[in-house]
Design an enzyme around this catalytic site. Structure first.
Site, PDB file in Angstrom:
ATOM      1  CG  ASN A  37       2.435 -18.716  31.351  1.00  0.00           C
ATOM      2  OD1 ASN A  37       3.298 -19.328  32.243  1.00  0.00           O
ATOM      3  ND2 ASN A  37       2.112 -17.467  31.393  1.00  0.00           N
ATOM      4  CG  HIS A 122       1.907  -5.782  25.234  1.00  0.00           C
ATOM      5  ND1 HIS A 122       1.450  -6.733  26.287  1.00  0.00           N
ATOM      6  CD2 HIS A 122       1.892  -6.403  23.922  1.00  0.00           C
ATOM      7  CE1 HIS A 122       0.538  -7.626  25.588  1.00  0.00           C
ATOM      8  NE2 HIS A 122       1.197  -7.628  24.188  1.00  0.00           N
ATOM      9  NE  ARG A 147      -2.032  -5.923  25.593  1.00  0.00           N
ATOM     10  CZ  ARG A 147      -2.109  -7.145  26.281  1.00  0.00           C
ATOM     11  NH1 ARG A 147      -2.612  -7.995  25.890  1.00  0.00           N
ATOM     12  NH2 ARG A 147      -1.715  -7.044  27.874  1.00  0.00           N
ATOM     13  CE1 TYR A 159      -3.882 -10.043  30.540  1.00  0.00           C
ATOM     14  CE2 TYR A 159      -4.488  -8.363  29.315  1.00  0.00           C
ATOM     15  CZ  TYR A 159      -3.751  -9.327  29.514  1.00  0.00           C
ATOM     16  OH  TYR A 159      -2.851  -9.815  28.362  1.00  0.00           O
ATOM     17  CG  ASP A 209      -6.437  -9.101  25.965  1.00  0.00           C
ATOM     18  OD1 ASP A 209      -7.375  -9.516  25.974  1.00  0.00           O
ATOM     19  OD2 ASP A 209      -4.985  -9.846  25.896  1.00  0.00           O
ATOM     20  CG  HIS A 211      -6.846 -11.335  29.689  1.00  0.00           C
ATOM     21  ND1 HIS A 211      -6.777 -12.429  30.560  1.00  0.00           N
ATOM     22  CD2 HIS A 211      -5.779 -11.557  28.894  1.00  0.00           C
ATOM     23  CE1 HIS A 211      -5.629 -13.092  30.430  1.00  0.00           C
ATOM     24  NE2 HIS A 211      -4.982 -12.661  29.293  1.00  0.00           N
ATOM     25  CD  GLU A 235      -5.897 -10.323  22.727  1.00  0.00           C
ATOM     26  OE1 GLU A 235      -5.296  -9.061  22.144  1.00  0.00           O
ATOM     27  OE2 GLU A 235      -5.447 -11.137  23.098  1.00  0.00           O
ATOM     28  CD  GLU A 261      -4.690 -14.380  24.739  1.00  0.00           C
ATOM     29  OE1 GLU A 261      -4.238 -13.474  24.146  1.00  0.00           O
ATOM     30  OE2 GLU A 261      -4.426 -14.706  25.863  1.00  0.00           O
ATOM     31  NE  ARG A 282      -4.808 -12.415  20.567  1.00  0.00           N
ATOM     32  CZ  ARG A 282      -3.618 -12.067  20.586  1.00  0.00           C
ATOM     33  NH1 ARG A 282      -2.934 -11.681  19.705  1.00  0.00           N
ATOM     34  NH2 ARG A 282      -3.131 -12.290  21.766  1.00  0.00           N
ATOM     35  CG  HIS A 311      -0.868 -15.636  22.719  1.00  0.00           C
ATOM     36  ND1 HIS A 311      -0.985 -16.736  23.303  1.00  0.00           N
ATOM     37  CD2 HIS A 311      -0.669 -14.315  23.217  1.00  0.00           C
ATOM     38  CE1 HIS A 311      -0.708 -16.321  24.358  1.00  0.00           C
ATOM     39  NE2 HIS A 311      -0.683 -14.881  24.539  1.00  0.00           N
ATOM     40  CG  ASP A 315       2.660 -17.032  27.755  1.00  0.00           C
ATOM     41  OD1 ASP A 315       2.670 -15.813  28.128  1.00  0.00           O
ATOM     42  OD2 ASP A 315       2.123 -17.649  27.440  1.00  0.00           O
ATOM     43  CD  GLU A 338       0.491 -10.536  22.350  1.00  0.00           C
ATOM     44  OE1 GLU A 338       0.081 -11.784  21.927  1.00  0.00           O
ATOM     45  OE2 GLU A 338       0.333 -10.199  23.348  1.00  0.00           O
ATOM     46  CD1 TRP A 401      -6.055 -12.884  35.930  1.00  0.00           C
ATOM     47  CD2 TRP A 401      -5.049 -13.845  34.243  1.00  0.00           C
ATOM     48  NE1 TRP A 401      -4.903 -12.109  35.686  1.00  0.00           N
ATOM     49  CE2 TRP A 401      -4.166 -12.933  34.648  1.00  0.00           C
ATOM     50  CE3 TRP A 401      -4.707 -14.746  33.319  1.00  0.00           C
ATOM     51  CZ2 TRP A 401      -3.159 -12.459  33.848  1.00  0.00           C
ATOM     52  CZ3 TRP A 401      -3.916 -14.358  32.590  1.00  0.00           C
ATOM     53  CH2 TRP A 401      -2.778 -13.424  32.946  1.00  0.00           C
TER      54      TRP A 401
HETATM   55  O1  KDG Z   1      -0.141 -17.041  29.417  1.00  0.00           O
HETATM   56  C1  KDG Z   1      -1.341 -16.253  29.573  1.00  0.00           C
HETATM   57  C2  KDG Z   1      -0.640 -15.000  28.662  1.00  0.00           C
HETATM   58  O2  KDG Z   1      -0.146 -15.268  27.394  1.00  0.00           O
HETATM   59  C3  KDG Z   1      -1.824 -13.817  28.193  1.00  0.00           C
HETATM   60  O3  KDG Z   1      -2.504 -13.365  29.408  1.00  0.00           O
HETATM   61  C4  KDG Z   1      -1.151 -12.816  27.321  1.00  0.00           C
HETATM   62  O4  KDG Z   1      -3.645 -12.125  26.629  1.00  0.00           O
HETATM   63  C5  KDG Z   1      -2.308 -12.257  26.550  1.00  0.00           C
HETATM   64  C6  KDG Z   1      -2.132 -11.617  25.214  1.00  0.00           C
HETATM   65  O5  KDG Z   1      -2.704 -10.928  24.581  1.00  0.00           O
HETATM   66  O6  KDG Z   1      -0.867 -11.411  25.080  1.00  0.00           O
HETATM   67 MG    MG Z   2      -4.752 -11.546  24.882  1.00  0.00          MG
END
Ligand code: KDG
Ligand code: MG
Length: 401
Positions: A37, A122, A147, A159, A209, A211, A235, A261, A282, A311, A315, A338, A401
């Site tokens: 991505n 999600h 999630r 996020y 998550d 993140h 996560e 991931e 993951r 994961h 994407d 996921e 991020w």
């Molecule tokens: O490209 C980044 C995403 O795949 C990511 O932000 C998604 O954290 C993610 C998840 O757990 O699916």
């Molecule tokens: Mg994630």
């Protein structure tokens, strides 16, 4: 079965995807996903300019040897671009081998270890009550695991909260900017899960998550605060380059941890697994060198009762999802997969045999991994540059991020 040609197809049916198609002298074709991505063209070039010329003429059955040739033979090892490219070749070769045997791929991976793969969906909302509605919607669809992410008071563009129905973090143009406040988040997150448990009880698995946004001690505090809500997992609590952080988190909380991931090699995960610092790994078929390498990661994890939780964001293309489900249904220490449904246009470009039914997915019985590409349709949606956003603290400091 000789490799006659290999082509890289870059298209944007609702979002960008990079797909490798390998053709054999017997007229069979195999597909692999190479989507990274926001950095798609780097992998496309790696494949087109450096890998494809080395593939033509090789025996497509020699999956492990080709993997080692591309990994050791390049001299430059690991990294997301290299491993996504190798992963695409590996996945396409497994697809071909299974097609040539006339069997669904999972049969070549040892057969089924379970009837189907439990997936998590999600649920997202702008606030707690909207997130509750989204969880309720997922329960109605039959999900056993959900999630939950929510907008956070005082944080713009938190996020995991998308305006659109099909979650897509990458945006056209240069990277967008979001603002992050750990203080506001840590104040809010436990309240979200308390409310969800109060409303829905403990019948369903809840996941969350973080993140990569907390420091180790903040992650420890959050894990501890969430213990009464009994999450399935928390996560990516901290950026995992510092694997020692997980020793600190583990000392303070029994909330299960899921990481990986952004990993691309077994070496990224080895200490976390061997030291039993995580509960779920993951890594994805696409980013972790394909089915061959992911099986090695799972075999290592099995020794320590660490389970898989691949994961599966949008994407990762349907090709990745198909391969992940064959992997998931066959591997003994599968945990969960996921599942973010792709946009209908993505599904049209990538017709697939896998199915979703009441919280579980099945890879289907088509020979190979069961995912194809409609190239004519794909050609109508050319690559459209997009970037993942960046995050800054309220004072402007660049953050994860
Ligand atoms: O490209 C980044 C995403 O795949 C990511 O932000 C998604 O954290 C993610 C998840 O757990 O699916
Ligand atoms: Mg994630």
């Amino acid at each position: 079965m000789k490799i006659r040609a290999a082509r890289v197809i870059v298209c944007c049916p609702a979002r960008n995807f990079v797909t490798l198609k390998i053709e054999t002298d017997e007229g069979l074709t195999g597909l692999g996903d190479a989507t990274l991505n926001g950095r798609e063209l780097a992998v496309a070039s790696y494949l087109k300019d450096h890998v494809v010329p080395c593939l033509v003429g090789r025996d497509a059955h020699q999956i492990e040897d080709i993997w080692q040739y591309l990994y050791k033979g390049a001299y430059w090892r690991r990294g997301p671009v290299t491993m996504a490219a190798i992963g695409a070749v590996d996945t396409a070769l497994w697809d071909l081998k299974a097609k040539s045997a006339g069997l669904p791929l999972y049969q070549l991976l040892g057969g089924k270890s379970r009837a189907a793969c439990m997936v998590y969906g999600h649920a997202q909302g702008r606030d707690v009550e909207e997130t509750c509605d989204a969880v309720s919607d997922h329960i109605e669809q039959g999900y056993r695991a959900i999630r939950a992410q929510s907008g956070i008071p005082g944080i713009e563009k938190a996020y995991g909260i998308a305006g659109a129905k099909f979650y897509e973090p990458a945006e056209k143009g240069l990277p967008g900017e979001t603002v992050w406040s750990t203080e506001r988040y840590l104040d809010f997150a436990p309240k979200l899960f308390e409310r969800l448990r109060q409303k829905f009880g403990f019948e369903h698995h809840l996941l969350h998550d973080v993140h990569h946004r907390l420091t180790p001690i903040e992650a420890a505090r959050l894990g501890k605060a969430l213990e009464p809500c009994r999450l399935f997992w928390m996560e990516d609590p901290t950026p995992a380059e510092n694997q020692d952080a997980f020793r600190l988190i583990r000392r303070h909380t029994v909330t299960p941890l899921a990481v990986g991931e952004v990993f691309n090699s077994i070496h990224d995960a080895r200490d976390l697994i061997e030291s039993q610092l995580i509960d779920y790994i993951r890594m994805s078929v696409t980013h972790a060198g394909g089915i061959s390498h992911l099986r090695k990661v799972a075999a290592l994890a099995e020794l320590y009762q660490v389970r898989t939780g691949c994961h599966g964001a949008t994407d990762l293309s349907p090709v990745c999802m198909g391969a992940a489900l064959h992997f998931g249904i066959s591997v003994s220490n599968f945990g969960i997969q996921e599942h973010m449904p792709h946009a209908p246009l993505t599904d049209e470009v990538f017709p697939h045999a896998y199915t979703f039914k009441r919280g579980f997915m099945h890879p289907g019985e088509a020979p190979g991994h069961g995912v194809e590409i409609d190239e004519e349709l794909a050609a109508k949606y050319p690559y459209d540059p997009a970037y993942l956003p960046v995050a800054r603290l309220e004072d402007g400091t660049l953050w994860s991020w």
